[in-house]
Structure formats: structure tokens, C-alpha cells
Design a protein around this motif. Sequence first.
Motif, mmCIF file in Angstrom:
data_model
loop_
_atom_site.group_PDB
_atom_site.id
_atom_site.type_symbol
_atom_site.label_atom_id
_atom_site.label_comp_id
_atom_site.label_asym_id
_atom_site.label_seq_id
_atom_site.Cartn_x
_atom_site.Cartn_y
_atom_site.Cartn_z
ATOM 1 N N THR A 1 0.816 -1.218 0.000
ATOM 2 C CA THR A 1 0.000 0.000 0.000
ATOM 3 C C THR A 1 0.850 1.267 0.000
ATOM 4 O O THR A 1 0.315 2.364 0.109
ATOM 5 C CB THR A 1 -0.904 0.018 1.246
ATOM 6 N N THR A 2 2.166 1.102 -0.068
ATOM 7 C CA THR A 2 3.069 2.255 -0.156
ATOM 8 C C THR A 2 4.211 1.877 -1.094
ATOM 9 O O THR A 2 4.354 0.713 -1.489
ATOM 10 C CB THR A 2 3.672 2.607 1.221
ATOM 11 N N CYS A 3 5.048 2.874 -1.401
ATOM 12 C CA CYS A 3 6.226 2.641 -2.242
ATOM 13 C C CYS A 3 5.846 1.998 -3.576
ATOM 14 O O CYS A 3 6.468 1.016 -4.009
ATOM 15 C CB CYS A 3 7.277 1.817 -1.498
ATOM 16 N N LEU A 4 4.825 2.535 -4.212
ATOM 17 C CA LEU A 4 4.352 1.996 -5.489
ATOM 18 C C LEU A 4 5.135 2.518 -6.677
ATOM 19 O O LEU A 4 5.269 1.828 -7.694
ATOM 20 C CB LEU A 4 2.891 2.407 -5.714
ATOM 21 N N GLU A 5 5.607 3.763 -6.573
ATOM 22 C CA GLU A 5 6.150 4.406 -7.773
ATOM 23 C C GLU A 5 7.478 3.786 -8.216
ATOM 24 O O GLU A 5 7.874 3.948 -9.357
ATOM 25 C CB GLU A 5 6.328 5.909 -7.543
ATOM 26 N N ILE A 6 8.129 3.094 -7.306
ATOM 27 C CA ILE A 6 9.403 2.469 -7.677
ATOM 28 C C ILE A 6 9.178 1.161 -8.437
ATOM 29 O O ILE A 6 10.073 0.633 -9.090
ATOM 30 C CB ILE A 6 10.269 2.223 -6.411
ATOM 31 N N LEU A 7 7.951 0.630 -8.371
ATOM 32 C CA LEU A 7 7.687 -0.672 -8.998
ATOM 33 C C LEU A 7 7.602 -0.548 -10.524
ATOM 34 O O LEU A 7 6.857 0.296 -11.025
ATOM 35 C CB LEU A 7 6.366 -1.245 -8.489
ATOM 36 N N PRO A 8 8.297 -1.395 -11.258
ATOM 37 C CA PRO A 8 8.088 -1.455 -12.711
ATOM 38 C C PRO A 8 6.652 -1.903 -13.007
ATOM 39 O O PRO A 8 5.993 -2.515 -12.160
ATOM 40 C CB PRO A 8 9.093 -2.517 -13.175
ATOM 41 N N THR A 9 6.189 -1.618 -14.219
ATOM 42 C CA THR A 9 4.789 -1.925 -14.548
ATOM 43 C C THR A 9 4.471 -3.408 -14.353
ATOM 44 O O THR A 9 3.380 -3.756 -13.919
ATOM 45 C CB THR A 9 4.456 -1.519 -15.994
ATOM 46 N N GLU A 10 5.410 -4.277 -14.689
ATOM 47 C CA GLU A 10 5.160 -5.710 -14.557
ATOM 48 C C GLU A 10 4.847 -6.061 -13.095
ATOM 49 O O GLU A 10 3.824 -6.678 -12.796
ATOM 50 C CB GLU A 10 6.383 -6.503 -15.048
ATOM 51 N N GLU A 11 5.726 -5.643 -12.186
ATOM 52 C CA GLU A 11 5.541 -5.973 -10.771
ATOM 53 C C GLU A 11 4.340 -5.213 -10.191
ATOM 54 O O GLU A 11 3.615 -5.733 -9.349
ATOM 55 C CB GLU A 11 6.816 -5.646 -9.980
ATOM 56 N N ARG A 12 4.142 -3.980 -10.655
ATOM 57 C CA ARG A 12 3.045 -3.167 -10.121
ATOM 58 C C ARG A 12 1.687 -3.741 -10.525
ATOM 59 O O ARG A 12 0.720 -3.675 -9.767
ATOM 60 C CB ARG A 12 3.199 -1.756 -10.665
ATOM 61 N N SER A 13 1.611 -4.292 -11.721
ATOM 62 C CA SER A 13 0.329 -4.823 -12.199
ATOM 63 C C SER A 13 -0.103 -6.058 -11.416
ATOM 64 O O SER A 13 -1.276 -6.416 -11.426
ATOM 65 C CB SER A 13 0.427 -5.171 -13.686
ATOM 66 N N ARG A 14 0.847 -6.705 -10.727
ATOM 67 C CA ARG A 14 0.514 -7.936 -9.999
ATOM 68 C C ARG A 14 -0.154 -7.653 -8.660
ATOM 69 O O ARG A 14 -0.725 -8.549 -8.050
ATOM 70 C CB ARG A 14 1.780 -8.755 -9.727
ATOM 71 N N GLY A 15 -0.042 -6.420 -8.160
ATOM 72 C CA GLY A 15 -0.602 -6.101 -6.859
ATOM 73 C C GLY A 15 -2.076 -5.740 -6.964
ATOM 74 O O GLY A 15 -2.651 -5.680 -8.056
ATOM 75 N N ARG A 16 -2.675 -5.477 -5.824
ATOM 76 C CA ARG A 16 -4.072 -5.041 -5.827
ATOM 77 C C ARG A 16 -4.162 -3.532 -6.076
ATOM 78 O O ARG A 16 -5.094 -3.070 -6.706
ATOM 79 C CB ARG A 16 -4.729 -5.378 -4.492
ATOM 80 N N TYR A 17 -3.182 -2.783 -5.539
ATOM 81 C CA TYR A 17 -3.236 -1.323 -5.631
ATOM 82 C C TYR A 17 -2.252 -0.847 -6.697
ATOM 83 O O TYR A 17 -1.137 -1.349 -6.782
ATOM 84 C CB TYR A 17 -2.914 -0.695 -4.273
ATOM 85 N N ASP B 1 -13.104 5.809 -3.903
ATOM 86 C CA ASP B 1 -11.965 5.339 -3.111
ATOM 87 C C ASP B 1 -12.447 4.183 -2.244
ATOM 88 O O ASP B 1 -13.206 4.384 -1.300
ATOM 89 C CB ASP B 1 -11.457 6.482 -2.227
ATOM 90 N N PRO B 2 -12.046 2.951 -2.564
ATOM 91 C CA PRO B 2 -12.591 1.804 -1.821
ATOM 92 C C PRO B 2 -12.139 1.750 -0.367
ATOM 93 O O PRO B 2 -12.796 1.114 0.451
ATOM 94 C CB PRO B 2 -12.079 0.587 -2.600
ATOM 95 N N ASP B 3 -11.008 2.374 -0.026
ATOM 96 C CA ASP B 3 -10.555 2.348 1.363
ATOM 97 C C ASP B 3 -9.854 3.660 1.705
ATOM 98 O O ASP B 3 -8.664 3.823 1.437
ATOM 99 C CB ASP B 3 -9.619 1.158 1.602
ATOM 100 N N PRO B 4 -10.589 4.602 2.310
ATOM 101 C CA PRO B 4 -10.000 5.917 2.617
ATOM 102 C C PRO B 4 -8.844 5.851 3.619
ATOM 103 O O PRO B 4 -8.104 6.818 3.753
ATOM 104 C CB PRO B 4 -11.177 6.703 3.219
ATOM 105 N N HIS B 5 -8.685 4.720 4.314
ATOM 106 C CA HIS B 5 -7.583 4.613 5.281
ATOM 107 C C HIS B 5 -6.245 4.353 4.596
ATOM 108 O O HIS B 5 -5.200 4.454 5.224
ATOM 109 C CB HIS B 5 -7.858 3.482 6.278
ATOM 110 N N LEU B 6 -6.298 3.987 3.320
ATOM 111 C CA LEU B 6 -5.063 3.671 2.602
ATOM 112 C C LEU B 6 -4.738 4.781 1.607
ATOM 113 O O LEU B 6 -5.651 5.408 1.054
ATOM 114 C CB LEU B 6 -5.206 2.338 1.856
ATOM 115 N N PRO B 7 -3.470 5.021 1.325
ATOM 116 C CA PRO B 7 -3.092 6.106 0.413
ATOM 117 C C PRO B 7 -3.131 5.702 -1.060
ATOM 118 O O PRO B 7 -2.661 6.450 -1.917
ATOM 119 C CB PRO B 7 -1.649 6.414 0.842
ATOM 120 N N VAL B 8 -3.642 4.521 -1.339
ATOM 121 C CA VAL B 8 -3.586 3.970 -2.701
ATOM 122 C C VAL B 8 -4.943 3.415 -3.097
ATOM 123 O O VAL B 8 -5.803 3.181 -2.245
ATOM 124 C CB VAL B 8 -2.537 2.835 -2.778
#
Length: 403
Positions: free
Chosen positions: A241-257, A279-286
Motif C-alpha cells: 500500500t506504499t512505495c508503489l512508484e518504484i515498482l516497474p509496470t510488470e511488478e506493479r500490475s501484480r498487486g491489488r493497488y 476510493d474503496p478504502d480511505p484509510h489507505l493512500p492507494v
Amino acid sequence: MRIAVCGGVYSNPYALASFCEDARARGAQRLYCLGDLGGYGAEPEPVWPLLTDNDVVCVAGNYDVAIAAGGADCGCGYRDPRDQQYAQIMYDHTLAHTSRRFAAWMGELPTERRETIHGCEVHFVHGSPLANNDFWWESLPDEAHAARVASSGADVILATHSGLPWIRRFGQTLVVNVGVIGRPANDGTPRVCYALLDIDHGRAAPRLVSLAYDWRAQARSMREAGLPEAFVSTNETGWWTTCLEILPTEERSRGRYHVYDSSVPELLTATGHPGPWPDPDPHLPVRPLVGSPLFPSRVWVEKSVGRAPALLAGAAAAGIAEVRELDDAHGADPDTMALPELTLGEKGWRWHYGDGAAPLDPTEGGQPVGREDVAGAVRAVVRSLLAQLQTSGTLTPPRYCVG
Ligand SMILES: [Fe+2]
């Protein structure tokens, strides 16, 4: 000789205790840790006696170098300010809760280690042979892998830091990213990962071990320490739920967020879509792309693919709430197509925009979709969307840190 290798303890003594126990139970004769002892979790200090009592041989990660020096930040290599913001919260907590004696011990650790085990030269690193904080993703281009392998020259290279495990052979060289035990691998399970290697007569046979541990205790400890819910949620659900921008598209597409909440206004403006984007979960930043104005929360499947139970389960795992079977004679019903609709079939995927605006270039393609792999097809479409958003400048492409 069987060895067990973990990385990224991230102040998670519960996972480290389980690693030591599990690895010994599986017959590991030596235990190694590739560094990043602190960060993320609440309790860095109890990690220390677990390492020494269990004779875990350690190399220092970027975190350990930073904590030993009392540095201003973790040196993780994040480039996006939102990634850095969360990294800083973790680092400040770790620095404040690590004794200077433990920090001094970390300062004595080497940042890499070479060892010949049964005729096999094994190179233990944290990021990669290029840099301690290098993100060695599986999806890197071949030439990027080759540069890292060539700079080592060992038979086996073991790394962590990026947090996502993988095994590849490049010519004669075996590379294992052992994953991390401090947080799950963005795969929807709270289990974590380490590697076992059987080494004999100059050959190494690796495997990744999915490790169950007391994640409830870790989550409780993090909540009691007042750490952000976004961190705790990852340990409970397995999704980053954090540190998403460092993920390449391949790895990022595998997550939920897939995107930060703060990116949403820009994404809507750039794609010309009025929204709303709930926003399905306002407690999360993603939030996920799936269920957004850019991606339907349901998909259509061609009749030849059918709504098999495995397909429905795969769709649910990818966050797709509904699967409808396409009527070949009439196609999808235009009256129900206010949002973009996606058809998955034996020739790949197709977009249907109906009366709605096409939010992005309606690229068709992908691998044929069978009964088992609708989740993979959804990930491929998400990957394609993310790549388009990066190409258009709407999302920042990740830049990898090599020192
Ligand atoms: Fe690291």
C-alpha cells in the motif's frame, strides 16, 4: 550442503524467529541474512539476539549502513516524494528504537560476502553486485541483468532489497532474489518468503519457501506503536500500500493497488474522464485501477472461454467483481456500457467503449485467455494501461537506483 537465506527483516522479530525455526526444521545447515534488519515494523531491537543466538550470518543492507551511521534517511533509493515520505516514517521510527550498541554491531557487518560452498562460489549481496540499494527486479531488461551478473562473476548471486522474490539462470550463473521476511510479497497472502539452496559438487538447486509466521503479533505491535495503518494493512493482507512508484509496470500490475490517491485528479484530467473514481478504502493512500473509470469492475468472456469456476476464481483474485458471458451474436449490450468494458477471449483482449469516452488508446492484444488465466489477463491489461500512463507522462516511470 543446504543453506537458508533470508533478507529484509524490517523489524519483524516474529518472522525472523519463524525463519530460523523453519529453516532448521527443513535441514538447513547454515542460515544467512542479506540485510535491512530495521524498517517498516515496530521492534528493531529484538531482531539482534535472534540473529546472534541462531548463528545467522549477515551482510549489511542499505538500512543497516544508514542506522549504523545515524544517517538522515534509509538510502533506500526511492525517487518519488510519496514513496520517500513513507520510507522516512519507517526510518525515523527505526533510528529512534535501535540501541547504539546494536547500531554499532550493524556497522561492523560487510556489505557483501563471497564464500565457496562445496565447489560453488556464492556471492551474498543486498541490492545487487552493482550497488547496495539497487532494485534488482525480475522484469529488468536482459542487458540490465547481464550487467549485474557480469560485475559479480560468481556461480550463484543472492540478493534481496526489492522485496519480491524470483529465481533465474543467466548462462552458468544462478541468481536468486530471496525476497524479504519483513513484509509479504504483494501477493495477497500474509506469508513471507525466503530461499533454500542445496549445493553439491559445484551445482546449486534453489527453491523459494513460503513462510507462515505470527503476522497478527506483528500487526498488533505495529498498531500499538502508532505506525501508519497502510503499513499494518500490508502485513495483514499481503498487498503493498506504499512505495508503489518504484515498482516497474510488470511488478506493479501484480498487486491489488496501482496508483496513489493523490495521482487520481491528474489521471482523470489526462484521460479526459470526469470521474468519479470511488476510493474503496480511505484509510489507505492507494487505490486499484480495477473498478476505476479507466478499468471496469467486470469483464466479459467469449462463449468459447466460458464462466468456468477456475476463471471466476481468477477474476475475483484480480479484483473483478463480475464476469459475464458474451453473446457472440449481439456482443456486449450497449445499454450497459457506460463505462469501458473489457472482453477476454481466445485471441486476447478487446476494449468496448460504448457511448463513453475512450480514456486511453484502445490497444488490443495480449495473450490468449483460457479458463485458468483470467487473473493473468487482467494483470496484462493493467500493465498495458500503466505503461500507457507512463508513456503519456501521467505517471512517472520508475528510475532504478544503481548507486
Ligand atoms: Fe534495502
